[in-house]
Design a protein around this motif. Structure first.
Motif, PDB file in Angstrom:
ATOM      1  N   ASP A  96       0.701  -1.116  -0.027  1.00 17.44           N
ATOM      2  CA  ASP A  96      -0.074  -0.070  -0.061  1.00 17.44           C
ATOM      3  C   ASP A  96       0.956   1.408   0.030  1.00 17.44           C
ATOM      4  O   ASP A  96       2.102   1.243   0.064  1.00 17.44           O
ATOM      5  N   GLY A  97       0.208   2.462  -0.149  1.00 19.25           N
ATOM      6  CA  GLY A  97       1.039   3.604  -0.198  1.00 19.25           C
ATOM      7  C   GLY A  97       1.601   4.200   1.046  1.00 19.25           C
ATOM      8  O   GLY A  97       2.740   4.627   0.883  1.00 19.25           O
ATOM      9  N   PHE A  98       1.143   3.616   2.203  1.00 20.65           N
ATOM     10  CA  PHE A  98       2.021   3.990   3.420  1.00 20.65           C
ATOM     11  C   PHE A  98       3.116   3.088   3.466  1.00 20.65           C
ATOM     12  O   PHE A  98       4.007   3.563   3.936  1.00 20.65           O
ATOM     13  N   ALA A  99       3.220   1.843   3.092  1.00 21.24           N
ATOM     14  CA  ALA A  99       4.281   1.014   3.076  1.00 21.24           C
ATOM     15  C   ALA A  99       5.358   1.402   2.369  1.00 21.24           C
ATOM     16  O   ALA A  99       6.490   1.353   2.465  1.00 21.24           O
ATOM     17  N   SER A 100       4.945   2.033   1.022  1.00 20.45           N
ATOM     18  CA  SER A 100       5.843   2.631   0.203  1.00 20.45           C
ATOM     19  C   SER A 100       6.557   3.971   0.722  1.00 20.45           C
ATOM     20  O   SER A 100       7.983   3.995   0.254  1.00 20.45           O
ATOM     21  N   LEU A 101       5.949   4.810   1.517  1.00 21.63           N
ATOM     22  CA  LEU A 101       6.233   5.953   1.759  1.00 21.63           C
ATOM     23  C   LEU A 101       7.338   5.472   3.017  1.00 21.63           C
ATOM     24  O   LEU A 101       8.428   6.116   3.068  1.00 21.63           O
ATOM     25  N   LYS A 102       7.049   4.349   3.798  1.00 25.24           N
ATOM     26  CA  LYS A 102       8.026   4.022   4.578  1.00 25.24           C
ATOM     27  C   LYS A 102       9.338   3.410   3.926  1.00 25.24           C
ATOM     28  O   LYS A 102      10.634   3.793   4.243  1.00 25.24           O
ATOM     29  N   THR A 103       9.250   2.667   2.988  1.00 29.87           N
ATOM     30  CA  THR A 103      10.359   2.032   2.352  1.00 29.87           C
ATOM     31  C   THR A 103      11.150   3.235   1.702  1.00 29.87           C
ATOM     32  O   THR A 103      12.339   2.934   1.797  1.00 29.87           O
ATOM     33  N   VAL A 104      10.892   4.256   1.291  1.00 33.28           N
ATOM     34  CA  VAL A 104      11.516   5.233   0.647  1.00 33.28           C
ATOM     35  C   VAL A 104      12.180   6.074   1.649  1.00 33.28           C
ATOM     36  O   VAL A 104      13.112   6.949   1.086  1.00 33.28           O
ATOM     37  N   ARG A 105      11.882   5.641   2.801  1.00 29.78           N
ATOM     38  CA  ARG A 105      12.878   6.753   3.756  1.00 29.78           C
ATOM     39  C   ARG A 105      14.340   5.920   3.763  1.00 29.78           C
ATOM     40  O   ARG A 105      15.070   6.624   4.390  1.00 29.78           O
TER      41      ARG A 105
END
Length: 99
Positions: free
Chosen positions: A11-20
């Motif tokens: 999901d979008g939240f997981a993708s935002l966490k990953t790009v950190r």
């Protein structure tokens, strides 16, 4: 042939966490994501340091007019053929040799 490492998130939240922790060379982003739609995710990506110029292939069976107005993304309508994906990856990465 250039090897690629693929990271898949749900999901979008997981993708935002990953790009950190990992700045990708290319993102495939679905329009219809659980919790946060693809446009919201796209806006956060573009506002994230280091992510401003990362190529994004935005894909959906139902691309909205709002999604189509984004000039900084590549659009891929579902269903799609493998050749279309390969072409967009080459174009997005500026790599004529392709994956």
């Amino acid at each position: 042939m250039t090897p690629y490492q693929v990271l898949h998130v749900q999901d979008g939240f997981a993708s935002l966490k990953t790009v950190r922790s990992v700045i990708p060379h290319l993102i495939f982003l679905d329009y219809q994501l659980p919790g946060m739609d693809g446009l919201e995710c796209l806006d956060v990506f573009r506002a994230t340091k280091g992510m401003e110029q990362v190529p994004i292939i935005f894909m959906s069976a139902n691309l909205s007019d709002q999604a189509r107005r984004h000039k900084d993304v590549f659009l891929l309508e579902k269903p799609f053929e493998l050749e279309s994906v390969i072409h967009l990856v080459k174009q997005a990465l500026g790599d004529e040799r392709g994956p």
